[in-house]
Write a protein that holds these residues in place. Structure first.
Motif, PDB file in Angstrom:
ATOM      1  N   GLN A 126      -8.309   0.942   4.209  1.00  0.00           N
ATOM      2  CA  GLN A 126      -8.962   2.242   4.082  1.00  0.00           C
ATOM      3  C   GLN A 126      -8.861   3.088   5.348  1.00  0.00           C
ATOM      4  OE1 GLN A 126     -10.558  -0.658   4.047  1.00  0.00           O
ATOM      5  NE2 GLN A 126     -12.380  -0.620   5.322  1.00  0.00           N
ATOM      6  N   TYR A 129      -5.033   6.340   6.681  1.00  0.00           N
ATOM      7  CA  TYR A 129      -4.818   7.788   6.745  1.00  0.00           C
ATOM      8  C   TYR A 129      -5.876   8.440   7.626  1.00  0.00           C
ATOM      9  CZ  TYR A 129      -1.195   8.070   3.174  1.00  0.00           C
ATOM     10  OH  TYR A 129      -0.014   7.944   2.480  1.00  0.00           O
ATOM     11  N   TYR A 162      -4.264   6.952  -0.865  1.00  0.00           N
ATOM     12  CA  TYR A 162      -4.269   5.496  -0.868  1.00  0.00           C
ATOM     13  C   TYR A 162      -3.707   4.894  -2.151  1.00  0.00           C
ATOM     14  CZ  TYR A 162      -7.065   5.704   3.401  1.00  0.00           C
ATOM     15  OH  TYR A 162      -7.491   5.935   4.680  1.00  0.00           O
ATOM     16  N   TYR A 200      -8.374  -0.038  -6.000  1.00  0.00           N
ATOM     17  CA  TYR A 200      -7.278  -0.891  -5.563  1.00  0.00           C
ATOM     18  C   TYR A 200      -6.721  -1.717  -6.717  1.00  0.00           C
ATOM     19  CZ  TYR A 200      -8.674   0.308  -0.784  1.00  0.00           C
ATOM     20  OH  TYR A 200      -8.972   0.967   0.370  1.00  0.00           O
TER      21      TYR A 200
END
Length: 299
Positions: A126, A129, A162, A200
């Motif tokens: 996480q 970025y 993500y 995810y």
């Protein structure tokens, strides 16, 4: 590389799977990529996160190093700008907003897949970025303790990029699947909340590793219960610590509690992950400072 080839040979003979850590967050400062970025050579110019800054404020000797997930800036004498790093100043963060960087990372995955690895584990996914304002001159002064908390606000979590990144990596891994039961694994360590975990899984992650002992508001029991309610609970990886945290023996009271936690970990749906030594009650080194005190040889 000869050692790696021998390791892969032996694990295959013993029908073991070999999972590698994949660290897309940063490189070493001695990397050729960073050297070229310092000199603004072609595509490497934007391989890292740079911005203009006051060299007197962000000299190396003034930088206070943060724990992962926060960060600091350090002035670079070659480029005459500051670069961003979540860890020590010799580990500059890669700029994953660059398509060239993302392509390089996929090439690294393919390199090791060609060597026969069975999958990858990505830690602290996480944090990959950074907020886009980082590249536009937004600096956070790190000189006093009261200002450390401000560093959190310059991070973005659960960014829309993500899932796209995970799906791209999953596509690379799937191109190496040879037959059912030999799929390549993609394991990530996630922030301890259900929404992140579900995102995810939706992106194709094989196992989401969680750390239910971490401080995140809810009690340990509540965090376990929340994960068990997840329809994908059999794909949860249970982890009590890693190379950044104190061992169970140093963080809990007595061997009975440790045995209870290890028994719970071994019997929950999903996969137990043990940082070496926790399973035998290993202790932190009594005199070394963090993080070295967590990383001594097996006792």
């Amino acid at each position: 590389m000869e050692d790696f080839v021998e390791l892969r040979k032996v694990t295959k003979e013993r029908k073991m799977r070999l999972i590698m850590d994949f660290i897309p967050n940063h490189t070493g400062k001695q990397s050729q990529w960073f050297s070229k970025s310092q000199k603004k050579e072609g595509k490497y110019t934007d391989y890292y996160i740079w911005t203009t800054c006051d060299p007197q404020t962000y000299r190396h000797d003034l930088v206070i190093h943060m724990v992962i997930g926060r960060g600091a800036w350090t002035y670079d004498d070659t480029r005459k700008e500051c670069y961003f790093h979540q860890l020590e100043s010799d580990k500059p963060d890669l700029n994953l907003r660059s398509a060239d960087v993302r392509q390089e990372l996929e090439s690294i995955l393919r390199f090791w897949l060609d060597k026969g690895v069975d999958g990858f584990h990505v830690q602290d996914f996480q944090h990959l970025y950074e907020d886009e304002v980082l590249g536009n001159g937004t600096l956070v002064n790190r000189k006093t303790d009261s200002e450390h908390k401000d560093l959190n606000r310059i991070r973005t979590s659960d960014n829309l990029n993500y899932p796209k990144l995970l799906k791209a990596w999953k596509t690379v891994l799937e191109s190496y699947n040879t037959k059912p039961g030999r799929e390549k694994a993609l394991i990530v360590t996630a922030k301890d909340d259900l929404n992140t975990t579900m995102e995810y899984f939706d992106a194709g992650v094989t196992i989401v590793r969680v750390t239910p002992l971490s401080d995140s508001g809810a009690s340990f029991a509540e965090r376990i219960e929340t994960k068990l309610k997840d329809a994908n609970s059999k794909r949860i990886g249970w982890m009590y610590g890693d190379k950044y945290s104190s061992r169970l023996t140093n963080s809990l009271v007595g061997p009975v509690q440790i045995k209870a936690l290890l028994t719970l970990q071994a019997t929950l749906p999903g996969a137990p992950f043990n940082y070496y030594g926790n399973e035998i009650g290993m202790t932190d080194h009594p005199t070394l400072s963090a993080p070295n005190k967590y990383r001594t040889p097996m006792q």
